[in-house]
Design a protein around this motif. Structure first.
Motif, PDB file in Angstrom:
ATOM      1  N   ASN A   1       7.827 -20.866   8.134  1.00 20.85           N
ATOM      2  CA  ASN A   1       8.141 -21.687   6.950  1.00 20.85           C
ATOM      3  C   ASN A   1       6.964 -21.915   5.997  1.00 20.85           C
ATOM      4  OD1 ASN A   1       6.804 -23.380   8.755  1.00 20.85           O
ATOM      5  ND2 ASN A   1       7.920 -25.196   8.132  1.00 20.85           N
ATOM      6  N   PRO A   2       6.470 -20.947   5.276  1.00 22.41           N
ATOM      7  CA  PRO A   2       6.678 -19.519   5.551  1.00 22.41           C
ATOM      8  C   PRO A   2       5.579 -19.013   6.480  1.00 22.41           C
ATOM      9  CG  PRO A   2       5.548 -19.790   3.453  1.00 22.41           C
ATOM     10  CD  PRO A   2       5.733 -21.174   4.033  1.00 22.41           C
ATOM     11  N   SER A   3       5.888 -17.944   7.194  1.00 24.78           N
ATOM     12  CA  SER A   3       4.869 -17.308   8.041  1.00 24.78           C
ATOM     13  C   SER A   3       4.148 -16.237   7.229  1.00 24.78           C
ATOM     14  CB  SER A   3       5.516 -16.711   9.292  1.00 24.78           C
ATOM     15  OG  SER A   3       6.598 -15.873   8.938  1.00 24.78           O
ATOM     16  N   ALA A   4       3.012 -15.790   7.752  1.00 27.06           N
ATOM     17  CA  ALA A   4       2.138 -14.881   6.993  1.00 27.06           C
ATOM     18  C   ALA A   4       2.853 -13.596   6.578  1.00 27.06           C
ATOM     19  CB  ALA A   4       0.900 -14.553   7.831  1.00 27.06           C
ATOM     20  N   ASP A   5       3.728 -13.064   7.431  1.00 30.11           N
ATOM     21  CA  ASP A   5       4.391 -11.791   7.107  1.00 30.11           C
ATOM     22  C   ASP A   5       5.229 -11.896   5.832  1.00 30.11           C
ATOM     23  OD1 ASP A   5       7.518 -12.046   8.396  1.00 30.11           O
ATOM     24  OD2 ASP A   5       6.003 -13.388   9.189  1.00 30.11           O
ATOM     25  N   MET A   6       5.740 -13.126   5.547  1.00 32.38           N
ATOM     26  CA  MET A   6       6.576 -13.334   4.365  1.00 32.38           C
ATOM     27  C   MET A   6       5.755 -13.361   3.076  1.00 32.38           C
ATOM     28  SD  MET A   6       8.708 -16.406   6.132  1.00 32.38           S
ATOM     29  CE  MET A   6       9.815 -16.824   4.798  1.00 32.38           C
ATOM     30  N   LEU A   7       4.436 -13.445   3.202  1.00 32.41           N
ATOM     31  CA  LEU A   7       3.562 -13.663   2.042  1.00 32.41           C
ATOM     32  C   LEU A   7       2.806 -12.408   1.611  1.00 32.41           C
ATOM     33  CD1 LEU A   7       2.198 -17.166   3.092  1.00 32.41           C
ATOM     34  CD2 LEU A   7       4.071 -16.649   1.512  1.00 32.41           C
ATOM     35  N   LEU A   8       3.139 -11.259   2.207  1.00 31.28           N
ATOM     36  CA  LEU A   8       2.520 -10.002   1.780  1.00 31.28           C
ATOM     37  C   LEU A   8       2.920  -9.723   0.334  1.00 31.28           C
ATOM     38  CD1 LEU A   8       0.962  -7.394   2.736  1.00 31.28           C
ATOM     39  CD2 LEU A   8       3.211  -6.393   3.115  1.00 31.28           C
ATOM     40  N   THR A   9       1.950  -9.377  -0.505  1.00 32.35           N
ATOM     41  CA  THR A   9       2.233  -9.110  -1.921  1.00 32.35           C
ATOM     42  C   THR A   9       2.109  -7.620  -2.222  1.00 32.35           C
ATOM     43  OG1 THR A   9      -0.068  -9.329  -2.628  1.00 32.35           O
ATOM     44  CG2 THR A   9       1.243 -11.364  -2.538  1.00 32.35           C
ATOM     45  N   GLU A  10       2.700  -7.225  -3.339  1.00 29.82           N
ATOM     46  CA  GLU A  10       2.639  -5.825  -3.763  1.00 29.82           C
ATOM     47  C   GLU A  10       1.189  -5.371  -3.924  1.00 29.82           C
ATOM     48  OE1 GLU A  10       4.089  -3.039  -7.509  1.00 29.82           O
ATOM     49  OE2 GLU A  10       5.070  -4.977  -7.187  1.00 29.82           O
ATOM     50  N   ALA A  11       0.340  -6.253  -4.463  1.00 26.89           N
ATOM     51  CA  ALA A  11      -1.065  -5.902  -4.707  1.00 26.89           C
ATOM     52  C   ALA A  11      -1.821  -5.626  -3.413  1.00 26.89           C
ATOM     53  CB  ALA A  11      -1.751  -7.033  -5.474  1.00 26.89           C
ATOM     54  N   GLU A  12      -1.325  -6.185  -2.287  1.00 29.64           N
ATOM     55  CA  GLU A  12      -2.016  -6.015  -0.997  1.00 29.64           C
ATOM     56  C   GLU A  12      -1.584  -4.761  -0.241  1.00 29.64           C
ATOM     57  OE1 GLU A  12      -2.854 -10.589   0.419  1.00 29.64           O
ATOM     58  OE2 GLU A  12      -0.790  -9.877   0.472  1.00 29.64           O
ATOM     59  N   LEU A  13      -0.582  -4.045  -0.750  1.00 30.66           N
ATOM     60  CA  LEU A  13      -0.064  -2.875  -0.034  1.00 30.66           C
ATOM     61  C   LEU A  13      -1.116  -1.776   0.060  1.00 30.66           C
ATOM     62  CD1 LEU A  13       3.480  -2.372  -1.593  1.00 30.66           C
ATOM     63  CD2 LEU A  13       2.975  -3.056   0.759  1.00 30.66           C
ATOM     64  N   ASN A  14      -1.194  -1.163   1.216  1.00 33.86           N
ATOM     65  CA  ASN A  14      -2.045   0.014   1.400  1.00 33.86           C
ATOM     66  C   ASN A  14      -1.190   1.244   1.055  1.00 33.86           C
ATOM     67  OD1 ASN A  14      -3.516   2.199   2.363  1.00 33.86           O
ATOM     68  ND2 ASN A  14      -4.469   0.998   3.989  1.00 33.86           N
TER      69      ASN A  14
ATOM     70  N   SER B   1      12.723 -13.022   1.365  1.00 33.10           N
ATOM     71  CA  SER B   1      12.104 -13.905   0.366  1.00 33.10           C
ATOM     72  C   SER B   1      10.921 -13.218  -0.312  1.00 33.10           C
ATOM     73  CB  SER B   1      11.656 -15.215   1.021  1.00 33.10           C
ATOM     74  OG  SER B   1      10.731 -14.952   2.046  1.00 33.10           O
ATOM     75  N   GLU B   2      10.595 -13.724  -1.510  1.00 34.31           N
ATOM     76  CA  GLU B   2       9.405 -13.253  -2.224  1.00 34.31           C
ATOM     77  C   GLU B   2       8.174 -13.966  -1.660  1.00 34.31           C
ATOM     78  OE1 GLU B   2       9.402 -10.791  -4.047  1.00 34.31           O
ATOM     79  OE2 GLU B   2      11.382 -10.598  -4.937  1.00 34.31           O
ATOM     80  N   PRO B   3       6.978 -13.358  -1.729  1.00 37.80           N
ATOM     81  CA  PRO B   3       6.687 -12.083  -2.399  1.00 37.80           C
ATOM     82  C   PRO B   3       6.931 -10.841  -1.546  1.00 37.80           C
ATOM     83  CG  PRO B   3       4.646 -13.043  -1.590  1.00 37.80           C
ATOM     84  CD  PRO B   3       5.733 -14.031  -1.257  1.00 37.80           C
ATOM     85  N   CYS B   4       7.294 -11.027  -0.277  1.00 41.37           N
ATOM     86  CA  CYS B   4       7.409  -9.862   0.609  1.00 41.37           C
ATOM     87  C   CYS B   4       8.489  -8.893   0.140  1.00 41.37           C
ATOM     88  CB  CYS B   4       7.695 -10.329   2.045  1.00 41.37           C
ATOM     89  SG  CYS B   4       7.571  -8.983   3.228  1.00 41.37           S
ATOM     90  N   ARG B   5       9.576  -9.421  -0.418  1.00 47.35           N
ATOM     91  CA  ARG B   5      10.644  -8.537  -0.903  1.00 47.35           C
ATOM     92  C   ARG B   5      10.102  -7.579  -1.971  1.00 47.35           C
ATOM     93  NH1 ARG B   5      16.114  -7.602  -1.725  1.00 47.35           N
ATOM     94  NH2 ARG B   5      16.557  -6.907  -3.831  1.00 47.35           N
ATOM     95  N   GLY B   6       9.325  -8.110  -2.924  1.00 45.08           N
ATOM     96  CA  GLY B   6       8.749  -7.268  -3.979  1.00 45.08           C
ATOM     97  C   GLY B   6       7.812  -6.217  -3.407  1.00 45.08           C
TER      98      GLY B   6
END
Length: 334
Positions: free
Chosen positions: A122-135, A154-159
């Motif tokens: 609520n929220p956990s770290a996996d839900m907070l991954l952002t597009e800018a952080e993608l490898n 949920s966003e930002p992980c969905r994006g």
């Protein structure tokens, strides 16, 4: 970013790399089956999360895998990334968030080995991954990009998930989807159905369970008409797993079923992930499998054995089978 783990440099160089995207968490499983969470006196800590289970299954079977996701910068998060590395999974796509915790799930095992979930996110770290952080470099090195639906909630992980899929498709990488329905995580059944189907037609390969077919189509999963309502032009392979009965397969040119294996089931956690991981190992080696029914049936026989073996122990990753164990079960037959 996390440094490369054991086996990661080999994975990085492999032409058959499978990159799994999404969540990894701690499952707390009651030490006595058949009790509710309230009745349980103790819990066994087990690493879980479907995409991570698939990554570990691939490595354990001699394939090349990487995991892309975010963890809390806490003891559980570092433990999970170490487990990935110990299992030979490339962890260069793993990130830590200092402001959010690693996700937890309490999993109740009923007497038949089936599960009920209670999640702490609520929220956990996996839900907070952002597009800018993608490898994105890691994704572009893959032969197959594998994902579920929990990262769509949920966003930002969905994006980030959608951007990762776009990068994979632009690079001509096969997209593998196992929706892995977990209704307690979605706002409603309708939201879950819409979210899962929102990326349905982007995949090259989809695996669903019979229960998921029933949920998505709101019809009888044993009725082939309902299964085929999930088919679309451009899909290379649709697999329906039917528990210990085995699986059904559908391609543009052929369809059929492959029987499962009877084992002493203790915990069904991770069985579908062991199935998917073993199939992706074979697809990564030879994607002609989508057009050759004999090869596909052989691979599915192996996947059924891997899924069955995974149910004979508690937890997912510790129960993932080796090639030798799967071959032994196949040799014994039903």
């Amino acid at each position: 970013m996390a440094p490369l783990g054991d086996g990661a440099s080999a994975a990085a160089a492999s032409p058959n790399l499978v990159v799994s995207f999404g969540e990894m968490l701690i499952d707390f499983v009651p030490d006595v089956a058949g009790l509710s969470l309230a009745e349980s006196g103790g819990f066994v800590k087990a690493p879980g999360g479907a995409p991570a289970n698939v990554a570990c299954a691939i490595s354990k079977l001699g394939g090349s895998s990487a995991f892309l996701g975010k963890f809390g910068d806490d003891e559980f998060g570092h433990m999970l990334v170490n487990i990935l590395k110990q299992n030979g999974v490339n962890a260069e796509g793993c990130l830590f968030d200092q402001h959010a915790r690693t996700a937890l799930a309490f999993v109740t095992l009923k007497k038949n080995g089936e599960r009920e979930f209670m999640f702490y996110r609520n929220p956990s770290a996996d839900m907070l991954l952002t597009e800018a952080e993608l490898n994105l470099d890691l994704i572009r090195r893959a032969k197959i990009f594998h994902y579920g639906s929990i990262s769509l909630i949920s966003e930002p992980c969905r994006g980030a998930h959608l951007a990762a899929m776009r990068a994979a498709k632009a690079a001509g990488i096969l997209c593998s989807y196992d929706p892995n329905v977990r209704l307690p995580l979605w706002p409603s059944e309708e939201a879950a159905r819409a979210g899962i189907l929102s990326i349905w037609k982007e995949a090259d390969f989809i695996k669903v369970s019979d229960d998921e077919v029933a949920f998505l189509t709101q019809g009888d999963a044993s009725d082939e008409k309902n299964v085929l309502s999930l088919w679309f032009d451009g899909l290379k392979l649709l697999i329906v797993t039917d528990g210990d009965k085995g699986c059904r397969y559908f391609t543009k040119d052929f369809k059929g079923s492959v029987p499962g294996y009877k084992v002493n089931t203790i915990d069904t956690t991770g069985a579908g992930d062991a199935f998917v991981g073993s199939l992706l190992v074979n697809v990564a080696k030879d994607d002609n499998i989508f057009h050759n029914e004999e090869k596909l049936r052989e691979a599915l026989k192996f996947s059924n054995a891997c899924g069955a073996i995974c149910t004979t122990q508690k937890g997912a990753i510790p129960a993932l089978p080796t090639v030798a164990a799967a071959q032994e079960l196949i040799a014994k037959g039903n």
